[in-house]
Design an enzyme around this catalytic site. Structure first.
Site, PDB file in Angstrom:
ATOM      1  N   ARG A 169       0.852  -1.183   0.000  1.00 16.48           N
ATOM      2  CA  ARG A 169       0.000   0.000   0.000  1.00 16.48           C
ATOM      3  C   ARG A 169       0.890   1.235   0.000  1.00 16.48           C
ATOM      4  O   ARG A 169       1.966   1.251   0.620  1.00 16.48           O
ATOM      5  CB  ARG A 169      -0.895   0.019   1.242  1.00 16.48           C
ATOM      6  CG  ARG A 169      -2.068  -0.964   1.180  1.00 16.48           C
ATOM      7  CD  ARG A 169      -3.091  -0.555   0.124  1.00 16.48           C
ATOM      8  NE  ARG A 169      -4.304  -1.354   0.170  1.00 16.48           N
ATOM      9  CZ  ARG A 169      -4.628  -2.297  -0.715  1.00 16.48           C
ATOM     10  NH1 ARG A 169      -3.820  -2.594  -1.714  1.00 16.48           N
ATOM     11  NH2 ARG A 169      -5.780  -2.932  -0.617  1.00 16.48           N
ATOM     12  N   HIS A 171      -1.683   0.580  -9.905  1.00 15.43           N
ATOM     13  CA  HIS A 171      -2.327  -0.367  -8.980  1.00 15.43           C
ATOM     14  C   HIS A 171      -2.937  -1.545  -9.753  1.00 15.43           C
ATOM     15  O   HIS A 171      -4.108  -1.908  -9.541  1.00 15.43           O
ATOM     16  CB  HIS A 171      -3.397   0.349  -8.141  1.00 15.43           C
ATOM     17  CG  HIS A 171      -3.753  -0.402  -6.877  1.00 15.43           C
ATOM     18  ND1 HIS A 171      -4.083   0.206  -5.698  1.00 15.43           N
ATOM     19  CD2 HIS A 171      -3.816  -1.732  -6.610  1.00 15.43           C
ATOM     20  CE1 HIS A 171      -4.347  -0.704  -4.772  1.00 15.43           C
ATOM     21  NE2 HIS A 171      -4.190  -1.909  -5.308  1.00 15.43           N
TER      22      HIS A 171
HETATM   23  C1  GLV Z   1      -5.909  -4.711  -4.014  1.00 13.35           C
HETATM   24  O1  GLV Z   1      -5.269  -3.769  -3.742  1.00 13.35           O
HETATM   25  C2  GLV Z   1      -6.538  -5.574  -3.051  1.00 13.35           C
HETATM   26  O2  GLV Z   1      -6.700  -5.173  -1.888  1.00 13.35           O
HETATM   27  O3  GLV Z   1      -6.928  -6.692  -3.438  1.00 13.35           O
END
Ligand code: GLV
Length: 309
Positions: free
Chosen positions: A224, A272
């Site tokens: 993260r 992401h």
């Molecule tokens: C992606 O970031 C997830 O939490 O699966």
């Protein structure tokens, strides 16, 4: 009873259609249109608004759309006692492993340098490096970290892992707790972050910890964004202490167009997309958890609120 579907980024039609293939009679309300809050017994949510989930007096379960749950737990008004579940999916894990392998190998095999040579039309033999002489340090040895470690170990890398509590995974030398972080970092030529976001992991990749890495280390963050102190990483890159970084997650997403990561020559930014949980793949476990919640049975893949994952 009805499902609350609450996300600004997941398409409701697609997700509800996939879940209804397993629960054909499922009623659903799509946030913010929730005419009868008392009818809501299960929430499927991503980054709910603060206080939103406390509006439903009959809530029996809360599911994330993915592996991470910090976007739910950050709400201080979360209803107490309602179980929270994450998605556990072999394909999601496989995608994360692929991402880690791709970026470790790209750096390990000097792909950027080879491509620069090609652009110059220069034939210069570079010896293929020995994986056995390279140590990859994995921060976080949950399902994803352990699977990435196993895949790297299978290629011959020396793999070490660091986790909050002691873990035993074949092929991964495990270190744990704050007392062993320094020893872990000092050996990590690659630092791969696959940790969940908790108060304890926020800001972990900071000036002090980056300075403990061997000179020329490479950083990969697919955990993260807030685990990295951006200014500290930029400074470590600019000083040459850290050779490069691949980042899939950021403090704010989408990453601000003005953020220096976008144009930094040593940084690879990905949006992401290391992996994802598709509706078809994860609808069965969401449907199963809705069923279980309604029947008063324990839910699958519950997280520990105190630990934050
Ligand atoms: C992606 O970031 C997830 O939490 O699966």
């Amino acid at each position: 009873m009805a499902l609350l579907f609450s996300s600004r980024i997941h398409p409701a039609d697609e997700w509800l259609a996939a879940i209804r293939r397993h629960l054909p009679d499922l009623e659903a309300a799509i946030w913010p249109e929730v005419p009868d809050p008392a009818a809501i017994d299960f929430a499927l949510t991503w980054a709910p608004k603060r206080g939103e989930l406390s509006r439903y007096p009959n809530l029996k379960g809360i599911s994330s759309f993915g592996a991470g749950v910090e976007h739910i737990l950050r709400d201080p008004d979360l209803p107490a006692g309602v179980p929270i579940v994450k998605i556990v999916d072999p394909k999601l894990t496989a995608g994360m492993v692929e991402y880690v392998l791709l970026h470790v190998l790209r750096q390990h095999r000097q792909l950027d340098r080879l491509q620069a040579q090609q652009r110059e039309g220069r034939w210069q033999w570079l010896p293929p490096p020995d994986t056995g002489r390279t140590t990859v340090g994995i921060l976080g040895l949950g399902q994803i970290g352990a699977a990435a470690g196993a895949a790297l170990a299978a290629l011959g890398f020396r793999v070490i892992g660091w986790s909050r509590s002691e873990k035993g995974h074949p092929g991964i030398e495990g270190l744990h707790g704050p007392g062993e972080l320094e020893r872990f970092l000092a050996q990590s030529q690659f630092l791969v972050c696959l940790l969940p976001l908790t108060p304890a992991t926020t800001g972990l990749i900071n000036r002090r910890n980056l300075a403990l890495l061997p000179r020329g280390a490479y950083v990969i963050n697919a955990g993260r964004g807030p685990q990295v102190v951006d200014e500290d990483l930029l400074q470590a890159l600019d000083s040459g202490h850290v050779a490069g970084a691949t980042l899939d997650v950021f403090h704010r997403e989408p990453l601000d167009p003005a953020h220096p990561f976008w144009r930094h020559p040593k940084v690879t930014v990905t949006p992401h997309n290391a992996s994802d949980a598709t509706p078809e793949r994860v609808a069965p476990q969401i449907a199963e958890n809705i069923r279980r919640a309604r029947e008063g049975r324990p839910l699958l893949n519950t997280i520990d609120r105190r630990l934050g994952y």
